[in-house]
Write an enzyme that holds these catalytic residues in place. Structure first.
Site, PDB file in Angstrom:
ATOM      1  N   SER A   1       0.621  -1.027  -0.055  1.00  0.00           N
ATOM      2  CA  SER A   1      -0.474  -0.267  -0.303  1.00  0.00           C
ATOM      3  C   SER A   1       0.750   1.376  -0.145  1.00  0.00           C
ATOM      4  CB  SER A   1      -1.363  -0.261   1.401  1.00  0.00           C
ATOM      5  OG  SER A   1      -1.351   1.244   1.256  1.00  0.00           O
TER       6      SER A   1
ATOM      7  N   LYS B   1      -4.467   3.284  -3.269  1.00  0.00           N
ATOM      8  CA  LYS B   1      -4.846   2.807  -1.985  1.00  0.00           C
ATOM      9  C   LYS B   1      -5.309   2.383  -0.657  1.00  0.00           C
ATOM     10  CE  LYS B   1      -0.246   2.005  -3.657  1.00  0.00           C
ATOM     11  NZ  LYS B   1      -0.372   0.500  -4.249  1.00  0.00           N
TER      12      LYS B   1
END
Ligand SMILES: NC(=O)c1ccc[n+]([C@@H]2O[C@H](COP(=O)([O-])OP(=O)(O)OC[C@H]3O[C@@H](n4cnc5c(N)ncnc54)[C@H](OP(=O)(O)O)[C@@H]3O)[C@@H](O)[C@H]2O)c1
Length: 274
Positions: free
Chosen positions: A131, A149
């Site tokens: 992420s 994300k």
């Protein structure tokens, strides 16, 4: 899962940056590593490369099938392939937004769907989703990147709970700035050029972002975290990696009133309210 060394590891986006550092380090530490990228790339000293475009179902399935045919299992997946679509939210076209989500979010979903049947069959597996700190704090002129994300973070939180009964673990790694080819591979919204109402602010923020990236940590620091995770029996929901100042800024989001935190981020990038 097989013992902590010698695991079969699939890493997406291994032709550069964080993915390449992960492939090198995990391969050098005795894991059987398969890296992937869109274009055919040469094998590394300790890993093989396969073609995989994470935006295409058939390409993802073909690469996963090739690893399963060679090894009979995939123990660890590092979902790393990604890029940044930069520009004001208003300036990003719907097609550009789709492209961002198609790689950074649906790409991960495709890979997860392709590997999970085999992981369930073996009642073991570890999925590491790369992420970003931008996956927990929306940053100006990276709205679509942050959205991709944030979506990945939600997906991973849900996935963890669903696959735990099958002995499968999933986790998020949130790097701060890392010195990779992220700058060269960044796409800018087609409407963000001269004529955009946001042009001046965007250019100022972009300059600050690029300066921060230049000062970022080396990709191997993220790879060391990923390697450490492959050796854990249980993993937490998320791990941050990066300069302390950036990790602390994220912590500030949970401690400060939301408007104060937002003000802090804006002034960091030289933005102010009217
Ligand atoms: N660098 C940072 O500061 C930073 C910070 C936080 C998070 N991250 C995240 O870390 C991950 C890796 O980024 P990086 O900084 O290492 O960037 P990078 O050096 O630009 O590497 C990106 C990798 O993703 C691959 N890729 C891009 N689109 C793809 C697609 N459609 N299908 C398959 N592979 C694709 C590229 O391979 P090909 O182009 O050869 O296909 C390349 O190997 C990304 O998810 C990024 O969001 C980076």
């Amino acid at each position: 899962m097989s013992n902590s060394r010698g695991r079969v590891v699939l890493i997406t986006g291994a032709s550069s940056g964080i993915g390449q550092a992960c492939a090198e380090l995990l391969g050098a530490n005795g894991h059987r590593v398969y890296g992937t990228s869109r274009r055919p790339a040469p094998d590394g000293t300790h890993y093989k490369m396969l073609e995989m475009d994470v935006t295409r179902d058939d390409s993802v399935q073909r690469a996963v099938d090739a690893v399963l045919a060679a090894e009979g299992r995939i123990d660890v997946v590092v979902n790393n392939a990604g890029f940044v679509m930069a520009g004001a939210v208003e300036d990003v076209s719907i097609d550009e937004a789709r492209r961002q989500l198609d790689t950074n979010f649906f790409g991960v979903l495709r890979v997860c769907k392709a590997v999970l049947p085999s992981m369930r069959e073996h009642q073991a597996g570890l999925i590491i989703n790369i992420s970003s700190l931008a996956g927990e704090a929306g940053l100006p002129f990276q709205g679509l990147y942050s959205a991709s994300k944030f979506a990945l973070e939600g997906l991973t939180e849900s996935l963890r709970q669903e696959v735990a009964p099958f002995g499968i673990e999933a986790t998020l790694v949130q790097p701060g700035d890392v010195r990779t080819r992220v700058r060269e591979n960044r796409e800018k919204a087609s409407q963000s050029g001269p004529g955009s109402a946001y042009r001046e602010a965007f250019m100022k923020v972009l300059q600050a972002v690029e300066a921060e990236e230049g000062e970022g940590i080396a990709p191997v620091a993220v790879a060391e975290k990923v390697l450490a995770l492959t050796e854990k029996r249980r993993v937490r929901v998320r791990y941050t990696v990066g300069h302390l100042s950036q990790r602390a800024a994220l912590m500030a989001k949970t401690l400060l009133p939301s408007r104060t935190f937002e003000q802090m981020v804006m002034s960091l990038y030289g933005l102010s309210r009217r």
